[in-house]
Design a protein around this motif. Structure first.
Motif, PDB file in Angstrom:
ATOM      1  N   TYR A  54      -2.776  -6.979  13.516  1.00  0.00           N
ATOM      2  CA  TYR A  54      -1.521  -6.310  13.173  1.00  0.00           C
ATOM      3  C   TYR A  54      -0.462  -7.299  12.697  1.00  0.00           C
ATOM      4  CZ  TYR A  54      -3.466  -1.962  14.799  1.00  0.00           C
ATOM      5  OH  TYR A  54      -4.258  -0.845  14.924  1.00  0.00           O
ATOM      6  N   GLU A 107      -1.676   4.801  18.737  1.00  0.00           N
ATOM      7  CA  GLU A 107      -2.030   3.642  19.554  1.00  0.00           C
ATOM      8  C   GLU A 107      -2.493   4.010  20.954  1.00  0.00           C
ATOM      9  OE1 GLU A 107       0.455  -0.026  21.629  1.00  0.00           O
ATOM     10  OE2 GLU A 107       1.299   1.101  19.968  1.00  0.00           O
ATOM     11  N   HIS A 129      -7.673   7.919  18.690  1.00  0.00           N
ATOM     12  CA  HIS A 129      -6.425   7.784  17.957  1.00  0.00           C
ATOM     13  C   HIS A 129      -6.401   8.747  16.776  1.00  0.00           C
ATOM     14  CE1 HIS A 129      -6.177   3.321  19.439  1.00  0.00           C
ATOM     15  NE2 HIS A 129      -6.192   4.191  20.412  1.00  0.00           N
ATOM     16  N   SER A 287       0.854   5.533  12.544  1.00  0.00           N
ATOM     17  CA  SER A 287      -0.319   5.976  13.312  1.00  0.00           C
ATOM     18  C   SER A 287      -1.588   5.968  12.474  1.00  0.00           C
ATOM     19  CB  SER A 287      -0.079   7.384  13.881  1.00  0.00           C
ATOM     20  OG  SER A 287       0.204   8.308  12.843  1.00  0.00           O
ATOM     21  N   THR A 290      -2.333   2.311  13.504  1.00  0.00           N
ATOM     22  CA  THR A 290      -2.421   1.997  14.933  1.00  0.00           C
ATOM     23  C   THR A 290      -3.634   2.664  15.573  1.00  0.00           C
ATOM     24  OG1 THR A 290      -0.929   3.838  15.492  1.00  0.00           O
ATOM     25  CG2 THR A 290       0.063   1.672  15.170  1.00  0.00           C
ATOM     26  N   ALA A 293      -6.443   0.360  16.571  1.00  0.00           N
ATOM     27  CA  ALA A 293      -6.213  -0.650  17.610  1.00  0.00           C
ATOM     28  C   ALA A 293      -7.341  -0.637  18.633  1.00  0.00           C
ATOM     29  CB  ALA A 293      -4.879  -0.390  18.306  1.00  0.00           C
TER      30      ALA A 293
END
Length: 563
Positions: A54, A107, A129, A287, A290, A293
């Motif tokens: 990131y 996330e 996610h 999003s 994320t 992640a």
């Protein structure tokens, strides 16, 4: 009359063709009108982004040509260089906070539950996610969600066209460093606005773009590293050249502020809003990234620190280099690739300078490829995938977006600085209310409690079907958020010198749209509460127990009416 057998054969061939062009599937993930492999909650094996990933993501998002030019263009509001840098700092910090908030559902969120069907099983692995496209379904309704995703995809078309145009110019500069004759081509297209060499560069740029988009998003970390290092080197080289030749920050740091409209405070507020508008698509779509992640909080540190740092550093470098270049070359050049082309002429095609320009231009090309994928292609590709999941995935959506971006004629709306400022501020008009509604619904109204499996059911069985698939509260709040800024947009488009209260509101569109939509959606839902609030589960840690967060209404089997 048509022979029934021939008609049946024709229909059979048509069905086979439609089946043939469906997007590829993963095991256990069917293609439906609401689902494909790019829309499902991210499986664990595809969650490959770590903390450093990131950081690189924000190096791509912040260290880019649009970031470089945005900092320089703030001067058009009449700010001096120091005030422009202060505006960048404030805008960058706000972007960091918004990124954390908008990326939270991607996330940290997922769900468990016993006795689930095939769709539910796709949504129940630990820490699944979801992206913006699916998140819109619980805020806007299953059918209503088409509106925000189509609007976002439409706006991103112009952003993608902008990035491709700059990328093509960077390619032309890079080629021109090798072939000086190419650099000095004067032929034009589009009524003299578009240089032929730039159009050739755009075509070559798209060839590299198509090849890069063959890489799935979860495997883009290494190309992102290459892009960040290359453009970082370009910025360092330009800054070293500029400061070493002037031994100062240049004339812009000695000029006094001269706000175009109102006082310095208003000019700085306009500048902050312009920065927010420029990265509005990136914040609302956090999003989308994320969800890759590999663990909770992996993106948070980069969002809070790396995001504002990279934006501030890149734009500040742009201001310093632009200022120094004005003293050296006698002209104000905002875009780094145009500066490189000017330097090649200034130093009379010196072989050493051409070698430096080649690598610097290549860095600009890499930066444009990276930013096009990060802020445009993946997000808008997923949006288009959400509209026709059977036939469009992220990759096909990105290719379609690239074609439409080229067709938008970006060289027309980027022909001067005032147009550029109007464009990026105008983008905030549409994005900010979407952000306000999503944040209000997820954090204030639902308190992070969502029934994820119902985001993939397109009929009355879904609690997010509302009435005919539309949640009327969301479009009402969006209209209320957009309405105050529209008169100013229209007036500014008709007359760039117009200045009144409506134009002033337009220039702070991101703040106005975000706050009004957030407050109005919260108030509307307080006056007329949706019937599906509290149903589902909230985000959880890896150690969360099965079924944790289940509402009392579900446990007791209480029937909840939806409105």
């Amino acid at each position: 009359m048509t022979n029934p057998k021939e008609a049946g054969l024709h229909m059979s061939r048509w069905r086979k063709f439609l089946q043939y062009i469906e997007v590829p599937t993963d095991f256990g993930v069917p293609n439906t009108p609401w689902l494909n492999r790019d829309l499902i909650p991210m499986p664990k094996e595809r969650r490959t982004y770590k903390i450093w990933s990131y950081f690189i993501y924000w190096c791509i998002s912040g260290l880019c040509i649009s970031g470089y030019a945005a900092g320089s263009t703030l001067l058009a509001y009449g700010l001096d260089a120091r005030q422009a840098i202060v505006s960048l700092v404030i805008g960058g910090l706000i972007i960091g906070v918004l990124c954390v908030a908008c990326g939270w559902m991607g996330e940290r969120w997922g769900c468990y539950g016993p006795g689930m069907d095939s769709i539910e099983m796709l949504t129940t692995s630990e820490d699944n996610h979801i992206g913006f496209t699916v998140a819109c379904r619980f805020s806007w309704g299953m059918r209503g969600a088409y509106f925000p995703v189509i609007i976002r995809a439409f706006v991103i078309i112009f952003w993608d066209g902008l990035q491709a145009y700059w990328g093509g110019q960077a390619v032309a500069v890079t080629i021109g460093a090798i072939i000086p004759g190419f650099a000095h081509m004067k032929q034009t297209l589009a009524g003299g606005i578009l240089l032929t060499k730039d159009f050739i560069g755009i075509i070559i740029y798209y060839v590299f773009f198509v090849a890069t988009m063959r890489i799935p998003p979860e495997r883009l970390q290494r190309p992102f590293i290459v892009s960040s290092v290359m453009f970082g080197g370009t910025l360092i080289g330009l800054l070293a050249w500029a400061v070493s030749n002037t031994h100062s920050g240049g004339p812009l740091f000695r000029e006094q502020a001269n706000p175009v409209h109102g006082g310095t405070g208003w000019a700085m507020l306009f500048g902050i809003t312009a920065i927010l508008g420029a990265w509005g698509g990136g914040t609302i779509g956090q999003s989308d990234w994320t969800r890759y992640a590999n663990r909770p909080y992996a993106p948070t540190l980069s969002q809070l620190i790396a995001a504002p740092f990279c934006i501030i550093v890149c734009a500040t470098t742009g201001i310093i280099v632009t200022s120094c270049a004005q003293e050296i070359l006698g002209s104000l050049i905002w875009e780094p690739f145009l500066l490189l082309a000017t330097l090649q002429d200034y130093y009379n095609d010196s072989p050493r300078v051409r070698a430096a320009i080649f690598f610097a231009g290549l860095g600009c090309v890499c930066a444009q490829l990276g930013i096009s994928i990060v802020l445009n292609s993946v997000s808008a590709g997923m949006d288009l995938s959400g509209v026709i999941p059977r036939y469009i995935n992220i990759r096909r959506g990105a290719y379609l977006l690239a074609f439409l971006g080229l067709a938008s004629n970006p060289w027309q709306y980027l022909s001067n600085a005032s147009t550029f400022l109007t464009v990026i501020s105008g983008f905030g008009i549409f994005f900010a209310p979407f952000s306000g509604i999503l944040l209000a619904d997820y954090f204030v109204i639902r308190r992070c409690v969502i029934k994820l499996e119902d985001c993939y059911i397109g009929d009355e069985r879904s609690i997010y079907w509302y009435r005919n698939g539309v949640h009327w509260r969301a479009p009402l709040a969006w209209v209320l958020g957009v309405f105050p800024t529209m008169p100013g947009l229209i007036m500014t488009t008709r007359d760039a010198t117009a200045w009144n209260v409506w134009v002033r509101i337009f220039h702070i569109a991101f703040f106005v749209g975000l706050l009004i939509s957030f407050v109005m959606f919260s108030v509307i839902c307080w006056v007329s509460p949706p019937g599906n609030v509290g149903i589902g589960v909230s985000y959880h840690e890896e150690s969360s127990s099965e079924g944790e967060g289940e509402s009392e209404k579900e446990k007791e089997g209480v029937s909840v009416g939806l409105a």
